[in-house]
Scaffold this motif. Structure first.
Motif, PDB file in Angstrom:
ATOM      1  N   VAL A  80       0.800  -1.234   0.000  1.00 26.40           N
ATOM      2  CA  VAL A  80       0.000   0.000   0.000  1.00 26.40           C
ATOM      3  C   VAL A  80       0.827   1.277   0.000  1.00 26.40           C
ATOM      4  O   VAL A  80       0.301   2.339  -0.345  1.00 26.40           O
ATOM      5  CB  VAL A  80      -0.973   0.018   1.201  1.00 26.40           C
ATOM      6  N   VAL A  81       2.106   1.196   0.369  1.00 22.96           N
ATOM      7  CA  VAL A  81       2.953   2.394   0.360  1.00 22.96           C
ATOM      8  C   VAL A  81       3.663   2.539  -0.984  1.00 22.96           C
ATOM      9  O   VAL A  81       3.797   3.646  -1.506  1.00 22.96           O
ATOM     10  CB  VAL A  81       3.989   2.353   1.505  1.00 22.96           C
ATOM     11  N   VAL A  82       4.079   1.407  -1.565  1.00 26.75           N
ATOM     12  CA  VAL A  82       4.831   1.449  -2.822  1.00 26.75           C
ATOM     13  C   VAL A  82       4.001   0.911  -3.988  1.00 26.75           C
ATOM     14  O   VAL A  82       3.767   1.610  -4.983  1.00 26.75           O
ATOM     15  CB  VAL A  82       6.144   0.647  -2.700  1.00 26.75           C
ATOM     16  N   GLY A  83       3.554  -0.344  -3.898  1.00 23.69           N
ATOM     17  CA  GLY A  83       2.948  -1.031  -5.031  1.00 23.69           C
ATOM     18  C   GLY A  83       1.704  -0.368  -5.593  1.00 23.69           C
ATOM     19  O   GLY A  83       1.661  -0.010  -6.785  1.00 23.69           O
ATOM     20  N   LEU A  87       1.735   1.687  -9.189  1.00 20.45           N
ATOM     21  CA  LEU A  87       1.049   1.073 -10.324  1.00 20.45           C
ATOM     22  C   LEU A  87      -0.136   1.911 -10.786  1.00 20.45           C
ATOM     23  O   LEU A  87      -0.391   2.039 -11.986  1.00 20.45           O
ATOM     24  CB  LEU A  87       0.603  -0.342  -9.952  1.00 20.45           C
ATOM     25  N   THR A  88      -0.876   2.507  -9.834  1.00 18.84           N
ATOM     26  CA  THR A  88      -2.003   3.346 -10.249  1.00 18.84           C
ATOM     27  C   THR A  88      -1.524   4.638 -10.894  1.00 18.84           C
ATOM     28  O   THR A  88      -2.131   5.123 -11.859  1.00 18.84           O
ATOM     29  CB  THR A  88      -2.919   3.673  -9.055  1.00 18.84           C
ATOM     30  N   ALA A  89      -0.435   5.204 -10.374  1.00 16.93           N
ATOM     31  CA  ALA A  89       0.101   6.431 -10.978  1.00 16.93           C
ATOM     32  C   ALA A  89       0.548   6.169 -12.413  1.00 16.93           C
ATOM     33  O   ALA A  89       0.322   6.982 -13.312  1.00 16.93           O
ATOM     34  CB  ALA A  89       1.262   6.967 -10.145  1.00 16.93           C
ATOM     35  N   LEU A  90       1.195   5.020 -12.642  1.00 21.83           N
ATOM     36  CA  LEU A  90       1.601   4.660 -13.998  1.00 21.83           C
ATOM     37  C   LEU A  90       0.391   4.396 -14.881  1.00 21.83           C
ATOM     38  O   LEU A  90       0.353   4.808 -16.048  1.00 21.83           O
ATOM     39  CB  LEU A  90       2.504   3.421 -13.964  1.00 21.83           C
ATOM     40  N   LEU A 158      -4.833  -3.852 -12.723  1.00 22.94           N
ATOM     41  CA  LEU A 158      -5.047  -5.190 -12.163  1.00 22.94           C
ATOM     42  C   LEU A 158      -3.917  -5.570 -11.209  1.00 22.94           C
ATOM     43  O   LEU A 158      -4.157  -6.141 -10.137  1.00 22.94           O
ATOM     44  CB  LEU A 158      -5.154  -6.208 -13.297  1.00 22.94           C
ATOM     45  N   GLY A 159      -2.684  -5.240 -11.576  1.00 20.75           N
ATOM     46  CA  GLY A 159      -1.556  -5.505 -10.689  1.00 20.75           C
ATOM     47  C   GLY A 159      -1.675  -4.742  -9.380  1.00 20.75           C
ATOM     48  O   GLY A 159      -1.359  -5.269  -8.308  1.00 20.75           O
ATOM     49  N   SER A 160      -2.142  -3.501  -9.468  1.00 17.83           N
ATOM     50  CA  SER A 160      -2.293  -2.694  -8.259  1.00 17.83           C
ATOM     51  C   SER A 160      -3.336  -3.284  -7.321  1.00 17.83           C
ATOM     52  O   SER A 160      -3.199  -3.214  -6.093  1.00 17.83           O
ATOM     53  CB  SER A 160      -2.682  -1.253  -8.637  1.00 17.83           C
ATOM     54  N   ILE A 161      -4.373  -3.903  -7.883  1.00 19.68           N
ATOM     55  CA  ILE A 161      -5.426  -4.497  -7.070  1.00 19.68           C
ATOM     56  C   ILE A 161      -4.897  -5.696  -6.289  1.00 19.68           C
ATOM     57  O   ILE A 161      -5.244  -5.896  -5.122  1.00 19.68           O
ATOM     58  CB  ILE A 161      -6.613  -4.915  -7.970  1.00 19.68           C
ATOM     59  N   VAL A 162      -4.040  -6.488  -6.919  1.00 25.62           N
ATOM     60  CA  VAL A 162      -3.483  -7.666  -6.250  1.00 25.62           C
ATOM     61  C   VAL A 162      -2.612  -7.256  -5.068  1.00 25.62           C
ATOM     62  O   VAL A 162      -2.782  -7.747  -3.943  1.00 25.62           O
ATOM     63  CB  VAL A 162      -2.673  -8.524  -7.245  1.00 25.62           C
ATOM     64  N   VAL A 163      -1.666  -6.346  -5.285  1.00 27.58           N
ATOM     65  CA  VAL A 163      -0.748  -5.964  -4.212  1.00 27.58           C
ATOM     66  C   VAL A 163      -1.479  -5.192  -3.116  1.00 27.58           C
ATOM     67  O   VAL A 163      -1.139  -5.304  -1.928  1.00 27.58           O
ATOM     68  CB  VAL A 163       0.438  -5.147  -4.749  1.00 27.58           C
ATOM     69  N   CYS A 164      -2.502  -4.422  -3.493  1.00 23.28           N
ATOM     70  CA  CYS A 164      -3.248  -3.664  -2.490  1.00 23.28           C
ATOM     71  C   CYS A 164      -4.076  -4.595  -1.605  1.00 23.28           C
ATOM     72  O   CYS A 164      -4.153  -4.404  -0.390  1.00 23.28           O
ATOM     73  CB  CYS A 164      -4.150  -2.643  -3.177  1.00 23.28           C
ATOM     74  N   GLY A 165      -4.717  -5.599  -2.207  1.00 28.33           N
ATOM     75  CA  GLY A 165      -5.481  -6.562  -1.410  1.00 28.33           C
ATOM     76  C   GLY A 165      -4.611  -7.254  -0.386  1.00 28.33           C
ATOM     77  O   GLY A 165      -5.020  -7.460   0.767  1.00 28.33           O
ATOM     78  N   LEU A 166      -3.397  -7.619  -0.779  1.00 33.43           N
ATOM     79  CA  LEU A 166      -2.459  -8.238   0.156  1.00 33.43           C
ATOM     80  C   LEU A 166      -2.094  -7.270   1.275  1.00 33.43           C
ATOM     81  O   LEU A 166      -2.068  -7.644   2.458  1.00 33.43           O
ATOM     82  CB  LEU A 166      -1.199  -8.686  -0.595  1.00 33.43           C
ATOM     83  N   GLY A 167      -1.817  -6.019   0.920  1.00 29.55           N
ATOM     84  CA  GLY A 167      -1.460  -5.025   1.930  1.00 29.55           C
ATOM     85  C   GLY A 167      -2.593  -4.749   2.896  1.00 29.55           C
ATOM     86  O   GLY A 167      -2.365  -4.557   4.102  1.00 29.55           O
ATOM     87  N   TYR A 168      -3.823  -4.730   2.385  1.00 25.88           N
ATOM     88  CA  TYR A 168      -4.982  -4.519   3.254  1.00 25.88           C
ATOM     89  C   TYR A 168      -5.134  -5.658   4.256  1.00 25.88           C
ATOM     90  O   TYR A 168      -5.335  -5.442   5.454  1.00 25.88           O
ATOM     91  CB  TYR A 168      -6.254  -4.412   2.413  1.00 25.88           C
ATOM     92  N   ALA A 169      -5.085  -6.885   3.760  1.00 25.48           N
ATOM     93  CA  ALA A 169      -5.291  -8.042   4.625  1.00 25.48           C
ATOM     94  C   ALA A 169      -4.188  -8.164   5.667  1.00 25.48           C
ATOM     95  O   ALA A 169      -4.454  -8.436   6.844  1.00 25.48           O
ATOM     96  CB  ALA A 169      -5.369  -9.314   3.779  1.00 25.48           C
TER      97      ALA A 169
END
Length: 301
Positions: A80-83, A87-90, A158-169
């Motif tokens: 959530v800090v980097v990924g 990815l969303t900014a890109l 889609l990549g941002s969603i995967v890493v964000c879900g992991l960071g949230y959990a």
């Protein structure tokens, strides 16, 4: 005397507040990347939020995390800090904020899956029906309206969603021991030795060309998206359940669409509103069947 809220209700209210704050993230990022490089934006927002996090931790004299908590905090930082911000900014260099926001509809399913894998939650079978229905509605829209627009932008989202879900959990799991704002604060501090030097190295030769709108966007994503939103969001996930409360993000596109239309003057197709309306009904069903059998553990604020 007013009766205190039960932990589950408190969790859903905190989660709703966090979702509202996060709904402004993509429109604000879209504003910021108009005249700021995405890599610089990602490192600078983390650096600003990290400096604020240090001040908070010192002000409240928080104890350092245990050694066993460093790896989970690193996962939170990477997610959530980097990924997600990077990815969303890109992605927002290739798609507009309204289009990117549709992919947020996949985030609840990603969060729920990692809640099972990392948080040990076991939602009832009907929960997955409602969660999948909402996510499939979003995917159907993306396949019809998004792939032709920019496959690269969609892949980054889609990549941002995967890493964000992991960071949230992972963050929600830690919040039960450390507290909601403490988790995101320590994650920001952990990433600061890397992000601060990178922000300095990636800085533009001149800030004269940076628009006022981009500065406002940077301010929002640094203060609200990177710090304040997580105070409510992680508390909500920890108290109300990762899988269940995570479904509130199905509502985020609706609020983000409004912001994108008002602030960025982007057109919001009727199909987007239709998708959002369809998934709203899934939130109620997911809330009913999203609780794990395990009892809620009270945690610090």
């Amino acid at each position: 005397m007013r009766k205190p809220l039960d932990p589950t209700t408190d969790g859903w209210l905190c989660g709703f507040a966090g979702m509202l704050i996060f709904s402004g993230s993509l429109p604000a990022t879209r504003l910021a990347v108009q005249t700021l490089d995405p890599l610089f934006l990602t490192t600078l927002r983390a650096t600003i939020a990290g400096a604020l996090a240090i001040a908070l931790l010192l002000a409240f004299r928080e104890a350092r995390p245990a050694r066993r908590e460093l790896l989970p905090l690193a996962i939170v930082a990477l997610g959530v800090v980097v990924g997600f911000p990077l990815l969303t900014a890109l992605a927002l260099r290739h798609v507009n904020a309204a289009h990117a926001t549709v992919f947020i509809g996949l985030l609840p399913l990603s969060t729920a899956l990692f809640g099972v894998l990392r948080g040990g939650e076991r939602p009832q079978p009907m929960f997955w029906v409602f969660s999948a229905a909402g996510s499939l509605a979003v995917v159907a829209f993306a396949l019809r309206h998004g792939v032709d627009a920019s496959p690269l932008g969609d892949a980054l989202m889609l990549g941002s969603i995967v890493v964000c879900g992991l960071g949230y959990a992972e963050g929600a799991r830690l919040s039960k021991r450390l507290g909601g704002w403490q988790v995101i604060s320590w994650a920001l501090v952990l990433s600061l030795p890397v992000m601060a030097p990178l922000a300095w190295w990636l800085r533009p030769a001149s800030f004269a060309t940076v628009s006022a709108a981009s500065w406002w966007g940077l301010g929002y994503v640094s203060l609200f998206s990177m710090l304040i939103g997580f105070v409510f969001w992680y508390r909500g996930l920890a108290l109300g359940g990762i899988a269940g409360v995570g479904q509130l993000q199905l509502l985020q596109p609706f609020f983000a669409f409004v912001l994108a239309a008002v602030l960025l003057h982007e057109q919001v197709p009727v199909a987007m509103i239709g998708v959002t309306a369809a998934v709203i009904g899934c939130v109620a069903g997911a809330r009913r069947f999203g609780r794990s059998p395990a009892p809620v553990v009270a945690q610090r604020m």
